[in-house]
Design an enzyme around this catalytic site. Structure first.
Site, PDB file in Angstrom:
ATOM      1  N   CYS A 258       0.853  -1.179   0.000  1.00  0.00           N
ATOM      2  CA  CYS A 258       0.000   0.000   0.000  1.00  0.00           C
ATOM      3  C   CYS A 258       0.893   1.233   0.000  1.00  0.00           C
ATOM      4  CB  CYS A 258      -0.893  -0.011   1.241  1.00  0.00           C
ATOM      5  SG  CYS A 258      -1.911   1.471   1.421  1.00  0.00           S
TER       6      CYS A 258
ATOM      7  N   CYS B 223       0.465   3.178   3.492  1.00  0.00           N
ATOM      8  CA  CYS B 223       0.915   2.697   4.808  1.00  0.00           C
ATOM      9  C   CYS B 223       1.965   1.590   4.752  1.00  0.00           C
ATOM     10  CB  CYS B 223      -0.271   2.226   5.637  1.00  0.00           C
ATOM     11  SG  CYS B 223      -0.971   0.639   5.122  1.00  0.00           S
TER      12      CYS B 223
ATOM     13  N   CYS C 224      -7.317  -1.101   1.524  1.00  0.00           N
ATOM     14  CA  CYS C 224      -6.271  -1.626   2.387  1.00  0.00           C
ATOM     15  C   CYS C 224      -6.886  -1.836   3.767  1.00  0.00           C
ATOM     16  CB  CYS C 224      -5.111  -0.633   2.470  1.00  0.00           C
ATOM     17  SG  CYS C 224      -3.849  -1.091   3.681  1.00  0.00           S
TER      18      CYS C 224
ATOM     19  N   CYS D  99      -8.653  -5.277  -9.796  1.00  0.00           N
ATOM     20  CA  CYS D  99      -8.273  -4.185 -10.692  1.00  0.00           C
ATOM     21  C   CYS D  99      -7.826  -3.030  -9.802  1.00  0.00           C
ATOM     22  CB  CYS D  99      -9.485  -3.822 -11.543  1.00  0.00           C
ATOM     23  SG  CYS D  99      -9.175  -2.562 -12.764  1.00  0.00           S
TER      24      CYS D  99
END
Length: 141
Positions: free
Chosen positions: A48, A51, A97, A122
């Site tokens: 991510c 983070c 996330c 996607c």
């Protein structure tokens, strides 16, 4: 849902570029075929961008020709959160996330891709950061 990484929107604005903020925090979408990882074949871990949580691995990435990076499975089922998305006059499944709640993209099922899961995550390139395999091994011990 409460997230492990809990920041104010002002903190996110300070840490992310305007384009990153738009996609990650406002559920925007980068233009098709413009993302950094759309055609990447490098081996590694996709984290991510907000983070650093491990989200996807390169061995689950495949060519869907949809304009965004596609994966058939997250690195760990608890790495992502799936939410119903009724925006834009359609019903889709949003992918976020699970650690910070940032928008990643959408998952589609039953499209007939020759993958083990028949799913296509996607994902916006701008939501991700690729850590090459040699670096990923070092950072994870």
């Amino acid at each position: 849902m409460g997230y492990e990484i809990d920041k104010t929107e002002e903190q996110w604005r300070q840490e992310l570029s305007p384009a990153e903020y738009h996609v990650l925090r406002e559920a925007g979408t980068e233009p098709a075929f413009t993302g950094e990882y759309t055609h990447t074949k490098a081996t590694g871990v996709y984290e991510c961008r907000a983070c650093g949580a491990e989200l996807f691995r390169s061995d689950t990435k495949f060519e869907s020709h949809c304009g965004w990076p596609s994966f058939f499975d997250p690195a760990d089922s608890s790495a992502v959160e799936l939410l119903e998305d009724r925006s834009h006059g359609m019903v889709r499944t949003e992918v976020r996330c699970a650690r910070c709640g940032s928008h990643l993209g959408h998952v589609f099922r039953g499209e007939g891709y020759p993958t083990p899961t028949d799913e296509r995550y996607c994902i916006n390139s701008i939501s991700l950061r690729l850590v090459p395999e040699e670096d990923a091994g070092e950072s994870r011990g």
